[in-house]
Each structure stands twice: as C-alpha cells, then as structure tokens.
Design an enzyme around this catalytic site. Sequence first.
Site, PDB file in Angstrom:
ATOM      1  N   PRO A   2      35.254  36.848  31.649  1.00 26.43           N
ATOM      2  CA  PRO A   2      36.511  36.861  30.950  1.00 26.43           C
ATOM      3  C   PRO A   2      37.116  38.102  30.366  1.00 26.43           C
ATOM      4  CG  PRO A   2      34.771  36.150  29.512  1.00 26.43           C
ATOM      5  CD  PRO A   2      34.187  36.696  30.742  1.00 26.43           C
ATOM      6  N   GLU A   3      37.358  39.174  30.912  1.00 25.87           N
ATOM      7  CA  GLU A   3      38.219  40.136  30.228  1.00 25.87           C
ATOM      8  C   GLU A   3      39.493  40.258  31.056  1.00 25.87           C
ATOM      9  OE1 GLU A   3      36.534  43.722  28.514  1.00 25.87           O
ATOM     10  OE2 GLU A   3      34.576  42.796  28.425  1.00 25.87           O
TER      11      GLU A   3
END
Length: 283
Positions: A2-3
């Site tokens: 998740p970035e």
Amino acid sequence: MPELPEVEVLVRRLAPLLKNKTIRRVEIRRERALRPTRPAELKRALTGARFVDLARRAKYLAFTLRPADGGGTFLLLGHLGMTGRMYLLPVNAPLPKHTVVAINLGGENFVFEDTRYFGRFTLDTSTQQGLGPEPLGEEFTVEYFIHALQRSAQAIKVKLLDQALVAGVGNIYACESLFHAGVSPRLPARKLTRAQTERLRRALRQTLAEAIQFGRSFALDWPGTGERDGLFYFGRAVNAPDYEERMSVYGHQGQPCPVCRTPIRRIVQAARSTFYCPRCQRT
DNA sequence: CACCATGTTCCTTG
DNA sequence: CCAAGGAACATGGT
C-alpha cells in the site's frame, strides 16, 4: 501493498478491467472494512450498478459508479491498509481465506482480500477532506512544502507520513526519499533549510515516479485473471532478481550504504522503523 | 515465545 | 485549543 506507487499501478491495471462492468452480486465477509457504511446499504448501492471510472487519491482507490437506476454517479472508496489486494478471479475459483468483499461481475469476481483487515471498502468519503496535496501534483510546490514544514518541531521522517501535509507517502518511500535527499530523518521539520526542502521535494517526486515506472514495466503475474496481483514490489517477489536492490536503505539494517558503505542504521520514530545512512544523512 | 510488518484512528499526556 | 506519543486494530512470517 500500500503506498502511493503501488496503488497507482494497481489503479491503472484495474481500470480497464472494470470499466463498464455491471455488478451482479455483492458478498461481504468482513463488515469491519465498510465502516461506517452498513452492509445492507453497500449491497443496495452496488447491486446492479456499473463501473464508469477508477482513480487514485493518496493511497485510496476511488471507484466511480453509475447506479442501477441510471441516475448520476456515486463514489466508492477502497483502501488497502497494510496487506490489502484487489484483483479479478474467475467465478468458479474459490475465494481466498481473507476475502473482505467479492463482487460478482458475471464471468469473474472482483475480489478485495486483506489478511490483517486494516483496509476499507466504503461509501464514506469523509476521509478525503483531510488529505494534503498529491506529491506528484502541481499543488505540491516548494513554497507550500517550506511553509508546511515551518510550523512543526516533529522529526521530518514522521512529518512525511502525515497525510494532511502531503498525501500518499508511506514508511518505505519516506525512508528512501530522505536518503536520496541526504537529509537526516531526525531533523526537526522546521530546521530544514530551503535547499534541503527543495532536495527533499525533488527526491520524493523522483522516488515515487520511479517506483510507478517500475511497477508499470514489471512483468506482473497478473493478467487480470490470475490468483494474485503479485504487485507489491518490496520483499521477495516472484521472478524479479533485482527486486531487493530497488531499496537503498529500507529494510537494509546493518548492510553497507550503496553510496559510502557505512552500515545502514535502524531507529524507531513514532513507533515505525526508520532506516538511514548515518554518514550520508548527517543533517 | 519474541519481535517484526507497506496504515489509520483513537486516546492520553503535556 | 493544539502537538506529540503511544496503543489499538488483526494476522502471519521469521
């Protein structure tokens, strides 16, 4: 997974696969992810609706849908938390153990899987209000960045994780960007010089853009029907020999700095690991 | 058993 | 009122 870069790559890969598909059925296995939307409310809104657009905002996936009755559009927000994944599966394939939501599109299921259940899948858009500018966008100017940092005594590394300051940077790319800018993660935000702030902004944009480029060129084990997106590039990957080398400092505690060979150090800031080179990042 | 993990939110402390 | 720090959420890997 998740970035910002991972979400961006996922969004671009998912968009053409979902576009114009109509939702037949919605199966909700973990209500927690919907908070505060009620399961019945989500089912009512989604069933019969059609995907018309998909975009990224910070680390969120923003799905635009046209309701079953055809009037206007509405927004559905997804967030992958720490371990979330989204991909398509043939309808006859078994759903994974940690499935949060499965959306039947006819021949395939659009699956949101999340081992730790920190992610979200919701009609609530209130979180978007507090987000700062996109680091790759025009609004993230040097002047804005300087002004925003001047009001805080917090360590710059911690500040970079503040989504109200700049939206989408996470622990990995915060560490990597500080290294590329040659700025110490411990430096109080307001102590950064103009030159350091300019270097950091540049490093952020370049590091994030390169990660997106890598993700787009990477031969993913996911044509849209595979069982996993295989997308997260940090850690051991599928068939990517140069995988580990993508990170200069993150996860490299004790290993030599790629520039000066000084051992990379790990410290804890705001309960998160920070990796940095004590020599290249002295100030 | 211990410690670690890509994120956000809530509670407490000062 | 605000800033800052820490715990909680939940599961799995090493």
